[in-house]
Design a protein around this motif. Structure first.
Motif, PDB file in Angstrom:
ATOM      1  N   LEU A  23      -9.518 -44.767 -32.167  1.00 24.23           N
ATOM      2  CA  LEU A  23      -8.651 -43.320 -32.916  1.00 24.23           C
ATOM      3  C   LEU A  23      -7.190 -43.508 -33.301  1.00 24.23           C
ATOM      4  O   LEU A  23      -6.679 -42.688 -34.042  1.00 24.23           O
ATOM      5  CB  LEU A  23      -9.013 -42.262 -31.953  1.00 24.23           C
ATOM      6  CG  LEU A  23     -10.316 -41.690 -31.842  1.00 24.23           C
ATOM      7  CD1 LEU A  23     -10.278 -40.550 -30.666  1.00 24.23           C
ATOM      8  CD2 LEU A  23     -10.874 -41.277 -33.084  1.00 24.23           C
ATOM      9  N   GLN A  27      -8.674 -40.672 -38.086  1.00 24.70           N
ATOM     10  CA  GLN A  27      -9.961 -39.989 -37.382  1.00 24.70           C
ATOM     11  C   GLN A  27     -10.871 -39.778 -38.540  1.00 24.70           C
ATOM     12  O   GLN A  27     -10.449 -40.022 -39.904  1.00 24.70           O
ATOM     13  CB  GLN A  27      -9.625 -38.553 -36.947  1.00 24.70           C
ATOM     14  CG  GLN A  27      -8.788 -37.638 -38.154  1.00 24.70           C
ATOM     15  CD  GLN A  27      -8.308 -36.150 -37.660  1.00 24.70           C
ATOM     16  OE1 GLN A  27      -9.400 -35.651 -37.018  1.00 24.70           O
ATOM     17  NE2 GLN A  27      -7.300 -35.873 -38.138  1.00 24.70           N
ATOM     18  N   SER A  28     -12.149 -39.653 -38.375  1.00 26.59           N
ATOM     19  CA  SER A  28     -13.124 -39.451 -39.567  1.00 26.59           C
ATOM     20  C   SER A  28     -14.341 -38.545 -38.990  1.00 26.59           C
ATOM     21  O   SER A  28     -15.416 -38.925 -38.958  1.00 26.59           O
ATOM     22  CB  SER A  28     -13.615 -41.024 -40.131  1.00 26.59           C
ATOM     23  OG  SER A  28     -14.185 -41.694 -38.626  1.00 26.59           O
ATOM     24  N   PRO A  29     -13.864 -37.370 -38.521  1.00 28.43           N
ATOM     25  CA  PRO A  29     -14.851 -36.629 -37.951  1.00 28.43           C
ATOM     26  C   PRO A  29     -15.827 -36.168 -39.447  1.00 28.43           C
ATOM     27  O   PRO A  29     -15.264 -35.954 -40.502  1.00 28.43           O
ATOM     28  CB  PRO A  29     -14.224 -35.477 -37.463  1.00 28.43           C
ATOM     29  CG  PRO A  29     -12.848 -35.386 -38.286  1.00 28.43           C
ATOM     30  CD  PRO A  29     -12.672 -36.759 -38.366  1.00 28.43           C
ATOM     31  N   GLY A  52     -12.414 -37.151 -31.377  1.00 31.03           N
ATOM     32  CA  GLY A  52     -12.589 -37.583 -32.865  1.00 31.03           C
ATOM     33  C   GLY A  52     -13.917 -37.100 -33.462  1.00 31.03           C
ATOM     34  O   GLY A  52     -13.926 -37.230 -34.780  1.00 31.03           O
TER      35      GLY A  52
END
Length: 206
Positions: A23, A27-29, A52
């Motif tokens: 993280l 972030q790549s939610p 995350g």
């Protein structure tokens, strides 16, 4: 809270060091959750997610205002824009909940005439539900648990409808690039229900 922080550092922080290290790069939610500020309703706990995994916005009654560009500070709209346009989330989940004080205030209008600092800010915010309130009151009145639950459901439906007024969301909906999901968490029994987009009703998720 300091003791809780200590447990975090000795527990989850140590167990998920690799995850936290990832993280640091960003972030790549895939999911945005819009939830209530109520201390009893923590979406990360309810959904049991790791750091995350979800991008969360919390406010009174989990409300999303309709799209507008008038002068002012548009905190929820900014978060929605960031999640959709920059993080490229694939789903937006609106999570209403049982025993919601904000929805009750919208239903009863108990704070309607209060000045700012004495409930006026809350009253102004939940006025976003004025239109959704009308059919609830017509069917259930403005007090009692049935009316409150109906108002909670109506609030989720209203926020979902308001999300669709954002042009960049409407475009993605048309292309099938994003999904809007309405949910309701019952504090009394810990069950999460999902909104059926066709019928407008809610049913428990097994």
């Amino acid at each position: 809270m300091i003791e809780g922080y200590g447990r975090f550092r000795e527990g989850d922080w140590q167990r998920q060091r690799d995850r936290w290290s990832e993280l640091k790069e960003g972030q790549s939610p895939q999911v945005m959750v819009i939830s209530c500020s109520d201390s009893r309703v923590d979406p990360a706990q309810i959904l049991d997610v790791s750091p995350g995994e979800i991008f969360v916005v919390r406010n009174v009654a989990a409300l999303v205002p309709p799209y507008e560009t008038t002068p002012g500070q548009h905190g929820v709209s900014a978060a929605v824009e960031f999640a959709v346009q920059f993080l490229k989330v694939r789903q937006i989940v609106v999570m209403g909940h049982g025993l919601c004080g904000g929805c009750k205030a919208a239903l009863t209008r108990s704070l309607h005439d209060n000045p700012a600092g004495e409930g006026g800010f809350v009253a102004n915010w939940v006025s976003l539900l004025d239109e959704a309130r009308e059919p609830v009151v017509a069917e259930h009145g403005d007090e009692g648990r049935d009316a409150e639950r109906a108002m909670e459901y109506a609030a989720v439906r209203q926020s979902i409808a308001n999300l669709a007024t954002f042009p960049f969301i409407a475009d993605k909906l048309e292309r099938g690039e994003i999904e809007l999901i309405g949910t309701h968490f019952a504090i009394s029994d810990g069950k999460l229900a999902r909104l059926d987009a066709q019928s407008g009703g809610f049913s428990a998720i097994d």
